[in-house]
Design an enzyme around this catalytic site. Structure first.
Site, PDB file in Angstrom:
ATOM      1  N   LYS A 142       0.842  -1.206   0.000  1.00 21.17           N
ATOM      2  CA  LYS A 142       0.000   0.000   0.000  1.00 21.17           C
ATOM      3  C   LYS A 142       0.877   1.256   0.000  1.00 21.17           C
ATOM      4  O   LYS A 142       2.081   1.179   0.318  1.00 21.17           O
ATOM      5  CB  LYS A 142      -0.908  -0.020   1.234  1.00 21.17           C
ATOM      6  CG  LYS A 142      -0.140   0.028   2.554  1.00 21.17           C
ATOM      7  CD  LYS A 142      -1.061  -0.219   3.749  1.00 21.17           C
ATOM      8  CE  LYS A 142      -0.272  -0.169   5.045  1.00 21.17           C
ATOM      9  NZ  LYS A 142      -1.103  -0.560   6.207  1.00 21.17           N
ATOM     10  N   ARG A 156     -10.815   0.742  14.875  1.00 23.46           N
ATOM     11  CA  ARG A 156     -10.700   1.518  13.644  1.00 23.46           C
ATOM     12  C   ARG A 156     -11.857   1.176  12.717  1.00 23.46           C
ATOM     13  O   ARG A 156     -12.751   1.957  12.546  1.00 23.46           O
ATOM     14  CB  ARG A 156      -9.327   1.229  13.012  1.00 23.46           C
ATOM     15  CG  ARG A 156      -8.942   2.145  11.900  1.00 23.46           C
ATOM     16  CD  ARG A 156      -7.465   2.038  11.540  1.00 23.46           C
ATOM     17  NE  ARG A 156      -7.087   0.731  11.020  1.00 23.46           N
ATOM     18  CZ  ARG A 156      -5.888   0.468  10.485  1.00 23.46           C
ATOM     19  NH1 ARG A 156      -4.962   1.413  10.417  1.00 23.46           N
ATOM     20  NH2 ARG A 156      -5.597  -0.737  10.029  1.00 23.46           N
ATOM     21  N   HIS A 180      -6.582  -6.801  13.042  1.00 26.04           N
ATOM     22  CA  HIS A 180      -5.335  -6.029  12.983  1.00 26.04           C
ATOM     23  C   HIS A 180      -4.920  -5.667  14.405  1.00 26.04           C
ATOM     24  O   HIS A 180      -5.746  -5.235  15.206  1.00 26.04           O
ATOM     25  CB  HIS A 180      -5.550  -4.768  12.143  1.00 26.04           C
ATOM     26  CG  HIS A 180      -4.277  -4.044  11.798  1.00 26.04           C
ATOM     27  ND1 HIS A 180      -3.229  -4.663  11.163  1.00 26.04           N
ATOM     28  CD2 HIS A 180      -3.894  -2.760  11.980  1.00 26.04           C
ATOM     29  CE1 HIS A 180      -2.246  -3.771  10.976  1.00 26.04           C
ATOM     30  NE2 HIS A 180      -2.629  -2.613  11.471  1.00 26.04           N
ATOM     31  N   TYR A 183      14.897  31.550   2.269  1.00 31.07           N
ATOM     32  CA  TYR A 183      13.757  32.343   2.733  1.00 31.07           C
ATOM     33  C   TYR A 183      13.884  32.705   4.206  1.00 31.07           C
ATOM     34  O   TYR A 183      14.306  31.868   5.020  1.00 31.07           O
ATOM     35  CB  TYR A 183      12.456  31.549   2.570  1.00 31.07           C
ATOM     36  CG  TYR A 183      12.046  31.281   1.153  1.00 31.07           C
ATOM     37  CD1 TYR A 183      11.734  32.321   0.280  1.00 31.07           C
ATOM     38  CD2 TYR A 183      11.949  29.973   0.670  1.00 31.07           C
ATOM     39  CE1 TYR A 183      11.332  32.062  -1.029  1.00 31.07           C
ATOM     40  CE2 TYR A 183      11.545  29.702  -0.625  1.00 31.07           C
ATOM     41  CZ  TYR A 183      11.242  30.752  -1.469  1.00 31.07           C
ATOM     42  OH  TYR A 183      10.843  30.496  -2.754  1.00 31.07           O
ATOM     43  N   CYS A 201      13.471  24.652   0.997  1.00 32.63           N
ATOM     44  CA  CYS A 201      12.516  25.203   0.035  1.00 32.63           C
ATOM     45  C   CYS A 201      11.665  24.074  -0.552  1.00 32.63           C
ATOM     46  O   CYS A 201      11.919  22.903  -0.305  1.00 32.63           O
ATOM     47  CB  CYS A 201      13.256  25.918  -1.095  1.00 32.63           C
ATOM     48  SG  CYS A 201      14.422  27.172  -0.510  1.00 32.63           S
ATOM     49  N   MET A 202      10.665  24.448  -1.344  1.00 34.52           N
ATOM     50  CA  MET A 202       9.808  23.432  -1.950  1.00 34.52           C
ATOM     51  C   MET A 202      10.618  22.485  -2.844  1.00 34.52           C
ATOM     52  O   MET A 202      10.384  21.277  -2.859  1.00 34.52           O
ATOM     53  CB  MET A 202       8.712  24.108  -2.785  1.00 34.52           C
ATOM     54  CG  MET A 202       7.671  23.140  -3.330  1.00 34.52           C
ATOM     55  SD  MET A 202       6.483  23.934  -4.431  1.00 34.52           S
ATOM     56  CE  MET A 202       5.703  25.114  -3.346  1.00 34.52           C
ATOM     57  N   ASP A 203      11.563  23.060  -3.569  1.00 33.29           N
ATOM     58  CA  ASP A 203      12.258  22.295  -4.611  1.00 33.29           C
ATOM     59  C   ASP A 203      13.764  22.202  -4.388  1.00 33.29           C
ATOM     60  O   ASP A 203      14.475  21.724  -5.282  1.00 33.29           O
ATOM     61  CB  ASP A 203      12.017  22.954  -5.981  1.00 33.29           C
ATOM     62  CG  ASP A 203      10.570  23.322  -6.173  1.00 33.29           C
ATOM     63  OD1 ASP A 203       9.724  22.415  -6.033  1.00 33.29           O
ATOM     64  OD2 ASP A 203      10.272  24.506  -6.418  1.00 33.29           O
TER      65      ASP A 203
HETATM   66  C1  PLP Z   1      -0.301  -1.564   6.885  1.00 33.08           C
HETATM   67  C2  PLP Z   1      -0.922  -2.821   7.318  1.00 33.08           C
HETATM   68  C3  PLP Z   1      -0.137  -3.964   7.566  1.00 33.08           C
HETATM   69  C4  PLP Z   1       1.373  -3.941   7.577  1.00 33.08           C
HETATM   70  O1  PLP Z   1       1.847  -3.458   8.803  1.00 33.08           O
HETATM   71  P1  PLP Z   1       3.441  -3.402   9.061  1.00 33.08           P
HETATM   72  O2  PLP Z   1       3.618  -2.980  10.456  1.00 33.08           O
HETATM   73  O3  PLP Z   1       3.974  -2.400   8.102  1.00 33.08           O
HETATM   74  O4  PLP Z   1       3.943  -4.765   8.770  1.00 33.08           O
HETATM   75  C5  PLP Z   1      -0.783  -5.138   7.861  1.00 33.08           C
HETATM   76  N1  PLP Z   1      -2.127  -5.199   7.907  1.00 33.08           N
HETATM   77  C6  PLP Z   1      -2.908  -4.127   7.690  1.00 33.08           C
HETATM   78  C7  PLP Z   1      -4.375  -4.259   7.778  1.00 33.08           C
HETATM   79  C8  PLP Z   1      -2.337  -2.898   7.394  1.00 33.08           C
HETATM   80  O5  PLP Z   1      -3.122  -1.834   7.193  1.00 33.08           O
END
Ligand code: PLP
Length: 359
Positions: A19, A117, A146, A245, A292-294
């Site tokens: 992700k 969550r 989780h 800046y 700076c930004m860049d």
């Molecule tokens: C991001 C995530 C993981 C991975 O977690 P890590 O600590 O980076 O291994 C596993 N399961 C879910 C649902 C996540 O959102």
């Protein structure tokens, strides 16, 4: 990935969490390499991330761990993603899309065992799971949760694991046996072997990021990401001259200033001004003035040989010197994960194998 595979053994499904552009590293390149190195599945947070991987030609199973919207059902079915489902409108839409495509769709159900969550509370799961399994075109393949504190709270983690297993058992008693149970993130997989169950979902560890200090002795991981730029301009600033800046840096001596074209839009956060250093010719040089930004500037007065065109390491090793992601994280008052995911899209990702850039 290979270190994680040898840690969890051959019998646990190993999911590479890619992700957020593979935690900033580049999702497609990482996904391909992870699958070539022992990952069984990929996981993403959003449907759009899964579609992007499919468009790049990845054919593996892709679990979507975040919520999906009913309006995404047709795309999920057409692209063969494996969604996590939590609401009746979504499962009805998926069932309809599966039927009209003439396909069967595997879905995973998420129990909220204490993260607070999303997902269903354990007591609400049996009714929902049975409703899902009764819908045509859907197969309940996974049940997962989780961890909130797998890094540092043994008791809470065990409670969450036990709740997941109890929920799974209650479903089996009600006539629904779900084949894949999973809960372990990196810290779970590394520190709590009993939580590996049928599958683990490893993100940070895949990138060599340790979410827990206690994990270091258990598995030897090394950081994947390095950030490098180039000295684009070198100039002498007279004593009393100022940089950037707001003129927050005033030269107290004749100062040799290096300019690098990387700034806060690239993830080099402004809050690191007057704290951060970079590596030039194997030596540390402090950043000076506002970022700076860049672009940003470093004082290289004490690096006599520094020249335009020199490699500048912002993160990673150069010779014997190193700047770690933990150093960035401390300066930004955050964790390594946020540093990595905060590297901007403008920074080219270059895959390096055996020290040689592949592209
Ligand atoms: C991001 C995530 C993981 C991975 O977690 P890590 O600590 O980076 O291994 C596993 N399961 C879910 C649902 C996540 O959102």
């Amino acid at each position: 990935m290979r270190a994680l595979r040898s840690l969890v053994g051959p019998d646990v499904l190993l999911t590479a969490v890619v992700k957020a552009n593979a935690y900033g590293h580049g999702a497609v390149a990482v996904a391909k390499q992870a699958l070539a190195s022992g990952a069984d599945w990929l996981a993403v947070a959003a449907v759009g991330e899964g579609l992007a991987l499919r468009n790049a030609g990845l054919k593996s199973r892709i679990l979507v761990v975040g919520p999906m919207a009913a309006g995404q059902a047709a795309a999920v079915v057409a692209s063969g993603l494996t969604p996590t489902v939590n609401t009746l409108p979504v499962v009805r839409a998926l069932s309809a899309a599966a039927q009209s495509a003439g396909k069967s769709v595997a879905v995973h159900l998420k129990v909220d065992t204490g993260m607070g969550r999303y997902g269903l509370l354990p007591e609400d799961m049996p009714a929902f799971a049975l409703a899902v399994s009764a819908l045509p075109g859907l197969v309940v393949e996974g049940l997962w949760t989780h961890f909130a504190s797998a890094e540092d709270d043994e008791v809470y983690t065990q409670t969450q694991l036990a709740t997941l297993l109890e929920t799974h058992r209650a479903l089996a008693v009600a006539g629904l046996t779900i084949p894949i149970r999973h809960c372990a993130n990196s810290a779970g997989a590394i520190l709590h072997p009993e939580s590996r169950l049928d599958m683990v979902r490893c993100g940070g560890s895949l990138y060599g990021l340790y979410s827990a200090e206690a994990s270091r002795p258990v598995v030897d991981l090394w950081p994947v990401m390095a950030i490098k730029s180039t000295v684009c301009r070198l100039h002498w600033l007279a004593a009393g001259g100022t940089v950037s800046y707001g003129r927050t840096f005033t030269a107290s001596r004749a100062t040799k200033v290096a300019f690098m074209p990387i700034g806060y839009a690239d993830g080099l956060r402004r809050s690191r001004a007057h704290k951060a250093s970079v590596l030039v010719r194997g030596q540390r040089a402090p950043l000076i003035g506002r970022i700076c930004m860049d672009g940003c500037m470093a004082d290289v007065t004490d690096i006599g040989e520094a020249a335009e065109g020199d490699e500048v390491v912002f993160l990673g090793r150069q010779g014997e010197a190193a700047i770690t992601i933990e150093e960035w994280a401390d300066q930004m008052e955050t964790i390594s994960y946020e540093v990595a995911t905060g590297i901007g899209p403008r920074v080219p990702r270059v895959t390096v194998q055996g020290g040689v850039p592949l592209a």
